[in-house]
Scaffold this motif. Structure first.
Motif, PDB file in Angstrom:
ATOM      1  N   GLU A 108       0.757  -1.547  -0.399  1.00 13.54           N
ATOM      2  CA  GLU A 108      -0.478   0.121  -0.158  1.00 13.54           C
ATOM      3  C   GLU A 108       0.480   1.040   0.042  1.00 13.54           C
ATOM      4  OE1 GLU A 108      -3.572   1.159  -0.338  1.00 13.54           O
ATOM      5  OE2 GLU A 108      -3.386  -1.325  -0.817  1.00 13.54           O
ATOM      6  N   TRP A 109       1.754   1.068   1.058  1.00 12.14           N
ATOM      7  CA  TRP A 109       2.978   2.248   0.628  1.00 12.14           C
ATOM      8  C   TRP A 109       3.740   2.437  -0.164  1.00 12.14           C
ATOM      9  CZ3 TRP A 109       6.209   0.772   6.235  1.00 12.14           C
ATOM     10  CH2 TRP A 109       5.026   0.421   6.489  1.00 12.14           C
ATOM     11  N   SER A 110       3.960   1.717  -0.825  1.00  4.17           N
ATOM     12  CA  SER A 110       4.138   1.800  -1.946  1.00  4.17           C
ATOM     13  C   SER A 110       3.685   2.417  -3.489  1.00  4.17           C
ATOM     14  CB  SER A 110       5.299   0.408  -3.485  1.00  4.17           C
ATOM     15  OG  SER A 110       4.264   0.119  -3.146  1.00  4.17           O
ATOM     16  N   ARG A 111       2.449   1.920  -3.552  1.00  2.08           N
ATOM     17  CA  ARG A 111       1.279   3.123  -4.453  1.00  2.08           C
ATOM     18  C   ARG A 111       1.356   3.821  -4.353  1.00  2.08           C
ATOM     19  NH1 ARG A 111      -2.730  -2.262  -3.102  1.00  2.08           N
ATOM     20  NH2 ARG A 111      -2.162  -3.410  -4.751  1.00  2.08           N
ATOM     21  N   SER A 112       1.542   4.645  -2.475  1.00  2.00           N
ATOM     22  CA  SER A 112       1.534   6.257  -2.852  1.00  2.00           C
ATOM     23  C   SER A 112       3.162   6.818  -2.285  1.00  2.00           C
ATOM     24  CB  SER A 112       1.099   6.847  -1.210  1.00  2.00           C
ATOM     25  OG  SER A 112       1.522   6.553  -0.068  1.00  2.00           O
ATOM     26  N   LEU A 113       3.782   6.107  -3.353  1.00  2.00           N
ATOM     27  CA  LEU A 113       5.297   6.789  -3.550  1.00  2.00           C
ATOM     28  C   LEU A 113       5.049   8.471  -4.700  1.00  2.00           C
ATOM     29  CD1 LEU A 113       7.709   3.661  -3.128  1.00  2.00           C
ATOM     30  CD2 LEU A 113       7.070   5.825  -1.086  1.00  2.00           C
ATOM     31  N   GLY A 114       6.411   8.964  -4.028  1.00  2.00           N
ATOM     32  CA  GLY A 114       6.152   9.892  -5.443  1.00  2.00           C
ATOM     33  C   GLY A 114       7.033   9.337  -6.418  1.00  2.00           C
ATOM     34  N   GLU A 115       6.793  10.615  -7.117  1.00 11.39           N
ATOM     35  CA  GLU A 115       7.654  10.962  -8.787  1.00 11.39           C
ATOM     36  C   GLU A 115       8.951  11.607  -8.733  1.00 11.39           C
ATOM     37  OE1 GLU A 115       7.030   8.340 -11.068  1.00 11.39           O
ATOM     38  OE2 GLU A 115       5.639   7.399 -10.658  1.00 11.39           O
ATOM     39  N   TYR A 116       9.458  11.127  -9.319  1.00 11.68           N
ATOM     40  CA  TYR A 116      10.630  12.007  -9.684  1.00 11.68           C
ATOM     41  C   TYR A 116       9.951  13.217 -10.294  1.00 11.68           C
ATOM     42  CZ  TYR A 116      15.469  13.229  -9.139  1.00 11.68           C
ATOM     43  OH  TYR A 116      17.105  14.331  -9.593  1.00 11.68           O
ATOM     44  N   PRO A 117      10.712  14.835  -9.762  1.00 10.33           N
ATOM     45  CA  PRO A 117      10.150  15.958 -10.548  1.00 10.33           C
ATOM     46  C   PRO A 117      10.898  16.364 -12.053  1.00 10.33           C
ATOM     47  CG  PRO A 117      11.535  16.098  -8.235  1.00 10.33           C
ATOM     48  CD  PRO A 117      11.459  15.216  -9.190  1.00 10.33           C
ATOM     49  N   GLU A 118       9.437  16.351 -12.225  1.00  5.56           N
ATOM     50  CA  GLU A 118       9.599  17.133 -14.034  1.00  5.56           C
ATOM     51  C   GLU A 118      10.417  17.787 -14.240  1.00  5.56           C
ATOM     52  OE1 GLU A 118       8.708  14.307 -16.371  1.00  5.56           O
ATOM     53  OE2 GLU A 118       7.929  13.415 -15.152  1.00  5.56           O
TER      54      GLU A 118
END
Ligand SMILES: NC(=O)c1ccc[n+]([C@@H]2O[C@H](COP(=O)([O-])OP(=O)(O)OC[C@H]3O[C@@H](n4cnc5c(N)ncnc54)[C@H](O)[C@@H]3O)[C@@H](O)[C@H]2O)c1
Length: 313
Positions: free
Chosen positions: A257-267
């Motif tokens: 579940e935590w892994s599904r909310s991880l962020g993306e690298y800033p674009e």
């Protein structure tokens, strides 16, 4: 390789090449170094002098001496008697290829060449070589005279035998090499770091925690364990007597579940200012040069302490 005194050619003597040169000298090798930049020899000798006390503390091999360093701006001059080449030129494909072409003009055809490249694919680097089967990745971590890890892999044209030889060579000289089975951008250790970098930029950008608190979360938390046991063994320890199987059965669903909310690298590059301001704030009151010196001193003490702990892999 024979038991005779061996010569390592260090090609490119910037940040990484100078540190490799110091390490090889400390392990008792002759080092023949080359770099085309104006004043490169003086800078190399000064950097080796700077690194030498730490290498003395760690322990020099028999016969190790800074006098075993020779330098020439000409690559063919330094590689013709080499038993191993450590390439540390600029991280640009066309430069690496032209440096390799120069190396091959006078290097014995079965001598290994290891590139320190942080991110280039060896399969691309070795295209056009006369003897691509001896080309391997030998990717160190900065500074190579202190950090044991070396990532080793072969490209499409490298022989498996030469990958094995490179792993054996680095092990013999006191490094901790790992074998990477497939070429992926960033190799392994930097990909693992990238997963963390991506999330820490996300956590700061979204206001979850400050730069300083995220640094503390690692350096006063899991980072202390990571220097001793890798993340898999730490997970195994978290499972008590049930080990990694228990912890993944027990906490795995939550971790998924935590892994599904991880962020993306800033674009975009907007995040850089925020991160730099956070670092400046964290360092306020500290002398950064001294911080780095103390860090390296602690790394040496930790490596030394680990030698007395045979059950630490
Ligand atoms: N800096 C790091 O943290 C780090 C860590 C691991 C691996 N690496 C890798 O190590 C390699 C070197 O990186 P660096 O950080 O030492 O860079 P650097 O810029 O400090 O050094 C590169 C050196 O190559 C020299 N050079 C330029 N043209 C050359 C040529 N034709 N032949 C020989 N030398 C030439 C330059 O004069 C310079 O001294 C890169 O492939 C990089 O990806 C860097």
């Amino acid at each position: 390789m024979s038991n005779a005194p061996r010569t390592i050619a260090v090609v490119g003597t910037g940040v990484i090449g100078a540190s490799w040169a110091a390490y090889y000298l400390a392990r008792g090798f002759k080092v023949a170094a080359s770099d085309p930049a104006e004043g490169a020899e003086g800078r190399l000798r000064a950097m080796i002098d700077e690194f030498w006390p730490a290498l003395e503390t760690i322990g020099l091999a028999d016969g190790a001496s800074r006098k075993n360093l020779t330098f020439s701006a000409s690559i063919p001059d330094v590689v013709h008697e080499a038993d191993f080449v450590q390439e540390n030129g600029p991280e640009r494909l066309e430069i690496k290829r032209s440096v390799l072409a120069e190396i091959e003009t006078s290097l014995a055809q079965d001598t290994l060449i290891a590139s320190s490249s942080s991110g280039l694919l060896i399969s691309e680097v070795q295209e056009g070589m006369k003897h691509p089967e001896r080309m391997v990745l030998g990717h160190p971590f900065n500074p190579p005279h202190l950090i044991p890890l070396v990532e080793v892999l072969g490209g499409r044209h490298t022989s498996l035998e030469n990958v094995d030889k490179a792993l054996a060579f680095y092990t013999e000289i006191g490094k901790k090499p790992i074998r990477i089975n497939k070429e992926v951008p960033g190799h392994v250790a930097n990909r693992l770091q990238t997963a963390l970098w991506r999330e820490m930029f996300h956590l700061v950008s979204t206001g979850v925690a400050s730069v300083k608190d995220i640094d503390t979360a690692i350096s006063q938390g899991p980072g202390l364990r990571w220097a001793l046991l890798g993340p898999f063994l730490n997970l195994h320890a978290s499972g008590g007597s049930g080990g990694i199987t228990h912890v993944l059965e027990h906490l795995g669903p939550a971790m998924r579940e935590w892994s599904r909310s991880l962020g993306e690298y800033p674009e975009t590059d907007d995040y850089i200012t925020t991160m730099a301001e956070g670092v400046e704030e964290e360092l306020s009151g500290f002398d950064w040069t001294e911080t780095l010196r103390e860090r390296d001193e602690l790394v040496i003490r930790l490596l030394d302490a680990k030698k007395d702990s045979p059950q630490i892999p």
